[in-house]
Design an enzyme around this catalytic site. Sequence first.
Site, PDB file in Angstrom:
ATOM      1  CG  ASP A  99     163.336 -95.523  91.386  1.00 33.19           C
ATOM      2  OD1 ASP A  99     164.419 -94.903  91.368  1.00 33.19           O
ATOM      3  OD2 ASP A  99     162.385 -95.194  92.129  1.00 33.19           O
ATOM      4  CD  GLU A 165     164.454 -90.574  95.061  1.00 33.92           C
ATOM      5  OE1 GLU A 165     164.372 -89.917  96.116  1.00 33.92           O
ATOM      6  OE2 GLU A 165     163.625 -90.452  94.124  1.00 33.92           O
ATOM      7  CD  GLU A 166     160.721 -90.842  91.894  1.00 33.72           C
ATOM      8  OE1 GLU A 166     160.116 -90.260  92.803  1.00 33.72           O
ATOM      9  OE2 GLU A 166     161.309 -90.254  90.970  1.00 33.72           O
TER      10      GLU A 166
END
Length: 437
Positions: A99, A165-166
């Site tokens: 991402d 992931e963020e």
Amino acid sequence: MRQLTLAALLLAAPASAAVPVSAVNTQADAVEAKVIDWRRDIHQHPELGNREVRTAALVAKHLRALGYEVREKVGVTGVVGILKGGKPGGVVALRADMDALPVKEATGLPFASQATGTYNGATVPVAHACGHDAHVAMLMGAAEVLAKLKADIPGTVVLVFQPAEEGPPAGEAGGASLMLKEGVFNAPKPQAIFGLHVWPGVAGSLSWRPGAMMAEADTVHITLKGVQTHGAVPWRGTDLIGQVATTVHEVNRLVTRTIDPTQTPTILTMSAINAGLRHNIIPDKAEIFGTMRSFDLARRDQLKEQLEKMVKGIAAVYGTEATVDISSAGALTYNEPALATWLSGPLAEATGSVDQIHPDAPPVTVSEDVSLFMNKVGGVYYFLGISPDGVAAGETPPNHSPFFTVNEKALKTGVKAHVLSAIRFLEQQPKRERPAS
Ligand SMILES: [Zn+2]
Ligand SMILES: [Zn+2]
């Protein structure tokens, strides 16, 4: 008899011979230009968490062409590739996140992002300001090298291309936790997972540490409730604004006065306040938001208790009600010590020099959801230096900066690090310890 045994061992040797590092180097050289092209293409087409549709399609197509068994949409847009080596053996996983971030890129690169996306209902610029474009490209390169060396690999390699992931968009599940929920490790179950993050440092250098490597992150949400009154008659209500000031001031002292700074790094930051509307109304409600970063979970639990006690104590003095919610926003990234020590061998092979590996690097206060994969099966996460030539780590624009960029010279080392950590793990089956949790 002794000689016979030795002869038998020598005869058996070719079957268990290690893949020579020269073979890995040759294949990594061959794939390097493609890795750079993929990285630039993904960089120019960044996608926010849970929206990595184009990126995931690119990955799945590449893995299928290489003969991998491919599972798609594992955790919204996640892709899992499974490669069975030509020899029997264990199972190892490698991970890359896909991402991008709501950041307006300012690198001035010819392939800089012009993309926009939707974030919390608003149209925002989108860029790969954390280098996940490089992560995807390097793991695609590693996929190709592993496929070329497949006949000599003793076991199975699972490649995990992870979305979000963020953090997923508000109201959605995503990231490593959702991939785990949707069975990413069910069959085959890896014995360990390895992965890397691009990070300021000498291009192509690799650094990590045994034990706690990236912080446990906790979100703090304090709610204060009092009695609203006119600013001209504060004695008729409660002084919630004064209380907010006292609370922030006292909480900021907590870490420096209660934690031995030589033992464990700890951060407690109050970052946002919602309170009041007008100059002459003292409100009946206030909220304070903050973040905690810790590397020692027992100490973190104590700090949570102390924080709650302090906030409630201050509320008692002001005659108001306080609630304190502290929730985990990212688990501690814990490198299994025995594996972290063992990894020096494969990563020195990947860099070609022990001077380029740093197996005792300091911890960092950001957090990573690769920790959830590592907590399940154990593993090691490490940093790949990507600073521009001649620029010191401390002068390099950090991850999430609009100026963050990746020195492409480092990508080939990242490919080799992935490949060698997986192959040597399967070949050597290093001794294990219990992971953190
Ligand atoms: Zn990031
Ligand atoms: Zn990142």
